[in-house]
Design a protein around this motif. Sequence first.
Motif, PDB file in Angstrom:
ATOM      1  N   ILE A  36       0.843  -0.950   0.070  1.00 51.31           N
ATOM      2  CA  ILE A  36      -0.033  -0.074  -0.098  1.00 51.31           C
ATOM      3  C   ILE A  36       0.876   1.216   0.042  1.00 51.31           C
ATOM      4  O   ILE A  36       0.573   2.105  -0.790  1.00 51.31           O
ATOM      5  CB  ILE A  36      -0.833   0.003   1.204  1.00 51.31           C
ATOM      6  N   PHE A  37       1.749   1.184   0.893  1.00 49.70           N
ATOM      7  CA  PHE A  37       2.668   2.362   1.068  1.00 49.70           C
ATOM      8  C   PHE A  37       3.547   2.662  -0.268  1.00 49.70           C
ATOM      9  O   PHE A  37       3.530   3.796  -0.919  1.00 49.70           O
ATOM     10  CB  PHE A  37       3.726   2.293   2.049  1.00 49.70           C
ATOM     11  N   LEU A  38       4.147   1.472  -0.978  1.00 46.20           N
ATOM     12  CA  LEU A  38       4.826   1.649  -2.065  1.00 46.20           C
ATOM     13  C   LEU A  38       4.117   2.160  -3.464  1.00 46.20           C
ATOM     14  O   LEU A  38       4.593   2.829  -4.292  1.00 46.20           O
ATOM     15  CB  LEU A  38       5.774   0.195  -2.513  1.00 46.20           C
ATOM     16  N   ILE A  39       2.990   1.780  -3.646  1.00 46.34           N
ATOM     17  CA  ILE A  39       1.995   2.211  -4.550  1.00 46.34           C
ATOM     18  C   ILE A  39       1.693   3.749  -4.536  1.00 46.34           C
ATOM     19  O   ILE A  39       1.897   4.363  -5.379  1.00 46.34           O
ATOM     20  CB  ILE A  39       0.621   1.462  -4.657  1.00 46.34           C
ATOM     21  N   ASP A  40       1.509   4.128  -3.206  1.00 45.39           N
ATOM     22  CA  ASP A  40       1.369   5.401  -3.122  1.00 45.39           C
ATOM     23  C   ASP A  40       2.619   6.304  -3.381  1.00 45.39           C
ATOM     24  O   ASP A  40       2.642   7.724  -4.061  1.00 45.39           O
ATOM     25  CB  ASP A  40       0.718   5.787  -1.742  1.00 45.39           C
ATOM     26  N   TYR A  41       3.737   5.726  -3.040  1.00 41.36           N
ATOM     27  CA  TYR A  41       5.056   6.240  -2.905  1.00 41.36           C
ATOM     28  C   TYR A  41       5.263   6.485  -4.746  1.00 41.36           C
ATOM     29  O   TYR A  41       5.737   7.544  -5.062  1.00 41.36           O
ATOM     30  CB  TYR A  41       6.087   5.660  -2.365  1.00 41.36           C
ATOM     31  N   MET A  42       5.166   5.349  -5.504  1.00 39.28           N
ATOM     32  CA  MET A  42       5.476   5.360  -6.924  1.00 39.28           C
ATOM     33  C   MET A  42       4.612   6.435  -7.488  1.00 39.28           C
ATOM     34  O   MET A  42       4.870   6.921  -8.470  1.00 39.28           O
ATOM     35  CB  MET A  42       5.611   4.066  -7.384  1.00 39.28           C
ATOM     36  N   LYS A  46       6.285   9.549  -9.499  1.00 31.61           N
ATOM     37  CA  LYS A  46       6.212   9.506 -11.038  1.00 31.61           C
ATOM     38  C   LYS A  46       5.959  11.158 -11.311  1.00 31.61           C
ATOM     39  O   LYS A  46       6.397  11.433 -12.391  1.00 31.61           O
ATOM     40  CB  LYS A  46       4.845   8.680 -11.575  1.00 31.61           C
ATOM     41  N   LYS A  47       5.246  11.808 -10.531  1.00 30.58           N
ATOM     42  CA  LYS A  47       4.923  13.254 -10.723  1.00 30.58           C
ATOM     43  C   LYS A  47       6.112  14.201 -10.410  1.00 30.58           C
ATOM     44  O   LYS A  47       6.140  15.236 -10.847  1.00 30.58           O
ATOM     45  CB  LYS A  47       3.564  13.663  -9.827  1.00 30.58           C
TER      46      LYS A  47
END
Length: 226
Positions: A36-42, A46-47
């Motif tokens: 969950i954390f890494l998806i939000d982080y990536m 990306k932005k």
Amino acid sequence: MNKTIEEIFNGIKHNEGRLPKEELEELIRREDETRIFLIDYMEDFKKDYKVALEDMSYFGHIYATYLLAQFKEKKFYDIYLDILELPDNEAMALYDDGIKEHGGKIIASVYNGDDTRLIEIIQSDNVSKEIKYAVKNAFEIIQRDNPRYIDNIFDEIVNWECFKGEEEREEKAELEKAEEASLNNLIASELKKGLNDFIMKNSVEIGRNDSCSCGSGKKYKKCCGK
């Protein structure tokens, strides 16, 4: 008190010349939270990926990419492809040789079943040949009967030069220097032997006390006549 996933990750997102094995193992052990954390982080990375281009020690996106590939996280598929399609070939700067070596395996590991974007990348005039090769490699992996995915982050990154300490790098450099010197000595010895053989076959007989014909200025008996 146990550290949060964010605290653990923030502690390793800059490379300090070591492989943060314990921290990565803890992130893997707490896979559900880490996903969950890494998806939000990536998504955020990306932005705002310029931070990694400005600071060569920044490794957060690299650890996140390999962990999400190991987790087979399909939500990361489009995010990773978005990064590969960044302008000015910046994906290559972000991942360096990681795209050429593992890009195909990473794509295949998080593949969500939709080929559309992969085909678009291959047909695009705006991505590099290295990225197109990674996508082509991903297709080949996906279609195999026993595909090889990213199953263990350590198998993929443990031997990277950036994780070797200064002492280990110096030892490697000294070993390479010694090997080069040994090779040079061998080549020199073979050249001298060849020259000596040529002289013996193509010149008049030389006395042991005569000057050596190789031009060293020494007597033959103390030079090529040894």
